[in-house]
Write a protein that holds these residues in place. Structure first.
Motif, PDB file in Angstrom:
ATOM      1  N   SER A   1      34.192  49.106  30.759  1.00 32.85           N
ATOM      2  CA  SER A   1      34.805  48.400  31.852  1.00 32.85           C
ATOM      3  C   SER A   1      35.075  46.895  31.402  1.00 32.85           C
ATOM      4  O   SER A   1      35.849  46.424  32.179  1.00 32.85           O
ATOM      5  CB  SER A   1      33.515  48.354  32.941  1.00 32.85           C
ATOM      6  OG  SER A   1      32.267  47.550  32.692  1.00 32.85           O
TER       7      SER A   1
ATOM      8  N   PHE B   1      42.641  47.777  30.970  1.00 32.70           N
ATOM      9  CA  PHE B   1      43.012  47.329  32.351  1.00 32.70           C
ATOM     10  C   PHE B   1      42.827  48.421  33.487  1.00 32.70           C
ATOM     11  O   PHE B   1      42.781  49.608  33.013  1.00 32.70           O
ATOM     12  CB  PHE B   1      44.622  46.948  32.486  1.00 32.70           C
ATOM     13  CG  PHE B   1      44.830  46.232  31.454  1.00 32.70           C
ATOM     14  CD1 PHE B   1      45.040  44.711  31.555  1.00 32.70           C
ATOM     15  CD2 PHE B   1      45.400  46.420  30.244  1.00 32.70           C
ATOM     16  CE1 PHE B   1      45.350  43.722  30.940  1.00 32.70           C
ATOM     17  CE2 PHE B   1      45.776  45.326  29.180  1.00 32.70           C
ATOM     18  CZ  PHE B   1      45.841  44.098  29.601  1.00 32.70           C
ATOM     19  N   GLU B   2      42.615  47.968  34.697  1.00 30.32           N
ATOM     20  CA  GLU B   2      42.331  49.274  35.710  1.00 30.32           C
ATOM     21  C   GLU B   2      42.980  48.656  37.082  1.00 30.32           C
ATOM     22  O   GLU B   2      43.040  47.436  37.299  1.00 30.32           O
ATOM     23  CB  GLU B   2      40.772  49.221  35.997  1.00 30.32           C
ATOM     24  CG  GLU B   2      39.862  49.888  34.855  1.00 30.32           C
ATOM     25  CD  GLU B   2      38.525  49.875  35.402  1.00 30.32           C
ATOM     26  OE1 GLU B   2      38.108  50.868  36.317  1.00 30.32           O
ATOM     27  OE2 GLU B   2      37.776  49.018  34.909  1.00 30.32           O
TER      28      GLU B   2
ATOM     29  N   PRO C   1      39.481  47.179  39.470  1.00 26.65           N
ATOM     30  CA  PRO C   1      38.416  46.912  38.324  1.00 26.65           C
ATOM     31  C   PRO C   1      36.893  46.679  39.160  1.00 26.65           C
ATOM     32  O   PRO C   1      36.956  46.377  40.180  1.00 26.65           O
ATOM     33  CB  PRO C   1      39.058  45.448  37.946  1.00 26.65           C
ATOM     34  CG  PRO C   1      40.552  45.288  38.344  1.00 26.65           C
ATOM     35  CD  PRO C   1      40.444  45.912  39.488  1.00 26.65           C
TER      36      PRO C   1
ATOM     37  N   PRO D   1      34.280  45.062  37.212  1.00 32.40           N
ATOM     38  CA  PRO D   1      33.655  44.183  36.191  1.00 32.40           C
ATOM     39  C   PRO D   1      31.966  44.245  36.244  1.00 32.40           C
ATOM     40  O   PRO D   1      31.295  44.390  37.469  1.00 32.40           O
ATOM     41  CB  PRO D   1      34.211  42.836  36.348  1.00 32.40           C
ATOM     42  CG  PRO D   1      34.585  42.655  37.605  1.00 32.40           C
ATOM     43  CD  PRO D   1      34.959  44.172  38.102  1.00 32.40           C
TER      44      PRO D   1
ATOM     45  N   PRO E   1      44.412  43.273  38.307  1.00 35.88           N
ATOM     46  CA  PRO E   1      44.097  43.817  37.199  1.00 35.88           C
ATOM     47  C   PRO E   1      44.115  43.066  35.723  1.00 35.88           C
ATOM     48  O   PRO E   1      43.258  43.229  34.810  1.00 35.88           O
ATOM     49  CB  PRO E   1      44.976  44.784  36.967  1.00 35.88           C
ATOM     50  CG  PRO E   1      45.377  45.089  38.556  1.00 35.88           C
ATOM     51  CD  PRO E   1      45.264  43.486  39.106  1.00 35.88           C
TER      52      PRO E   1
ATOM     53  N   ASN F   1      40.746  41.414  35.395  1.00 38.78           N
ATOM     54  CA  ASN F   1      39.466  42.493  35.640  1.00 38.78           C
ATOM     55  C   ASN F   1      38.572  41.697  36.497  1.00 38.78           C
ATOM     56  O   ASN F   1      37.532  41.798  36.288  1.00 38.78           O
ATOM     57  CB  ASN F   1      38.778  42.622  34.154  1.00 38.78           C
ATOM     58  CG  ASN F   1      37.794  43.620  34.326  1.00 38.78           C
ATOM     59  OD1 ASN F   1      38.203  44.450  34.987  1.00 38.78           O
ATOM     60  ND2 ASN F   1      37.102  43.592  33.277  1.00 38.78           N
TER      61      ASN F   1
END
Length: 473
Positions: A180, A186-187, A190, A192, A405, A408
């Motif tokens: 993560s 990248f998401e 996210p 985190p 993103p 994050n």
């Protein structure tokens, strides 16, 4: 999906418990009149000026004249990406299948418009089957330009291989702490390890006095549930909410009777409950036992309880006090949120499975495709990392609350659904389709819970090497 971040030791167990529940979320196809059959995806709806759209997002797909074998998996005419899920896991057949179905559908949708700047997308679909993430990653390292929209429960085991072969990803979700917080990752949504969106807990404390004054947690002997519960307990403490600590802990393998637990909660004076457990027979049995002993606490549960299995179970009304917080738009809002309807239309047209994780994978694909379009002929991994790191507000065309993103960072929003009988409906905010947002909802977490060490750029250092691709201004 869940916003709870967990220690590395519990990551795999949490993924299984979460995803086994999510695998049945809104399972099956929902009939949509007028949608074509076969495997072809329906073209996107067009705006008034003819621009094809996905919700509020102009489609990043279309014809063009991009050229060049610019990187691994890229040719004059094609872009190879990897995607997939854990659908072949014997203990939970179909695990996160909705993710692979979503990306497969989006590839067809995009290619029907001309691909990305004229390059057709070639998708390599992987089944990590829960325990095969390393094998999958080794295959992807040899042939793919990037990984897009995937969800592998044991991503932590494969992370060193992804980083080692400098394979960037726009993941559908990540589980492990190193995954993560990894480089070149990248998401669209996210989660985190160093920040936590406590919007759901904060909203519950504001809306329900009993949640603020008489709340306790339903925990279990599962290390994953305990890790998630401890995170929630810490968040509540920051919000000024002290849990009652009634001493109730369910057995992860089941209990002969749940009435003693219900009686203990009642004797303790509990008026509200939270659980990080996913819906399962034990959870249902506890709620039935609470009703049997005449205890009716307000329930604010993890988002996995937004599920057709829960709605189907609640024929007796024991779950009528159940509330869940979501960061995604629920399917009940499809008539108000074009992006949700578009997702349902496209996936159902191809006979795929629709679920929240499917929308998460869809948003990841759209984020990847938007950056790829901007790279044009210069479609390199370096360009993609550069472009993705600059995206600081993203909703997937309206599929979910705004996220960051590029940094994050999680959303600071939520909406609350309430179950009545077999029907979920949005109760907060009052306007359907809106989210309740506040920057103060995002809390800093204790480094002891991270499960990894982060550098000054908030990147996990475990597998870092000089060869990783870093964003360039």
């Amino acid at each position: 999906m869940n916003g709870t971040t967990i220690a590395r030791v519990a990551a795999g167990a949490l993924a299984l418990s979460m995803l086994a529940a999510c695998a049945s979320e809104r399972g099956g196809s929902v009939a949509v009149p007028g949608v074509g059959d076969g495997g072809a995806a329906t073209p996107a709806a067009a705006s008034g000026d003819g621009q094809e759209m996905f919700g509020t997002l102009p489609s990043p797909c279309g014809k063009g004249d991009a050229k060049g074998a610019t990187d691994q998996g890229v040719t004059d005419t094609s872009i190879a990406i990897g995607f997939g899920d854990d659908r072949g896991f014997p203990r939970a057949p179909g695990l996160s299948k909705e993710m692979g179905d979503a990306v497969s559908t989006m590839i067809k949708w995009c290619n029907a418009q001309g691909g990305i700047n004229g390059r057709q997308i070639v998708g390599h679909q992987y089944d990590a089957a829960y325990m095969q993430s390393v094998t999958v990653m080794q295959k992807a390292c040899k042939q793919d330009f990037m990984l897009v929209g995937q969800g592998f429960a044991m991503d932590e085991a494969a992370e060193q291989y992804r980083v080692g072969c400098t394979l960037p990803t726009v993941a559908g979700y990540t589980v492990g702490s190193n995954a993560s917080m990894g480089p070149m990752k990248f998401e669209a949504v996210p989660y985190p390890v160093d920040y936590f969106n406590a919007a759901v807990q904060k909203l519950a404390a504001e809306k329900f006095p009993e949640f603020r004054e008489k709340v306790d947690l339903v925990t279990s002997t599962s290390p994953a549930v305990m890790a998630g519960s401890n995170k929630i307990k810490d968040a509540l403490k920051i919000l000024g909410v002290k849990t009652m600590d009634c001493g109730v802990q369910l057995n992860n393998d089941g209990d002969p009777s749940y009435v003693p637990f219900a009686e203990k909660f009642k004797a303790c004076g509990v008026k509200a409950l939270w659980t990080s457990k996913s819906p399962d027979p034990a959870g249902f049995s506890l709620l039935e036992a609470l009703d049997r002993v005449g205890a009716h606490p307000t329930l604010v549960f993890e988002s996995t309880w937004y599920s057709p299995a829960v709605a189907k179970w609640n024929t007796g009304g024991q779950g009528d006090n159940l509330h869940v917080g979501l960061f995604f738009q629920p399917f009940e809002n499809a008539d108000k949120v074009p992006a949700v309807k578009k997702y349902l239309d496209l996936v159902n047209a191809g006979g795929g499975k629709v679920a929240m994780l499917g929308m998460q994978a869809t948003s990841a694909f759209l984020l990847w495709a938007t950056a790829a379009k901007e790279c044009g002929s210069d479609l390199t991994r370096q360009c993609m990392v550069n472009k993705l790191s600059q995206v600081h507000e993203w909703t997937g065309g309206g599929l979910h609350a705004p996220t960051d993103p590029g940094a994050n960072m999680p959303t600071d929003c939520t909406l609350m659904m309430k179950l009545t009988g077999s029907t979920f409906e949005q109760v907060v905010p009052a306007n359907v389709g809106e989210f309740a947002c506040d920057a103060s909802n995002v809390l800093t977490t204790d480094p002891s819970t991270w499960g990894t060490t982060l550098n000054e750029d908030r990147i996990a250092t475990t597998f870092l090497s000089p060869s990783v691709i870093k964003p360039q201004s």
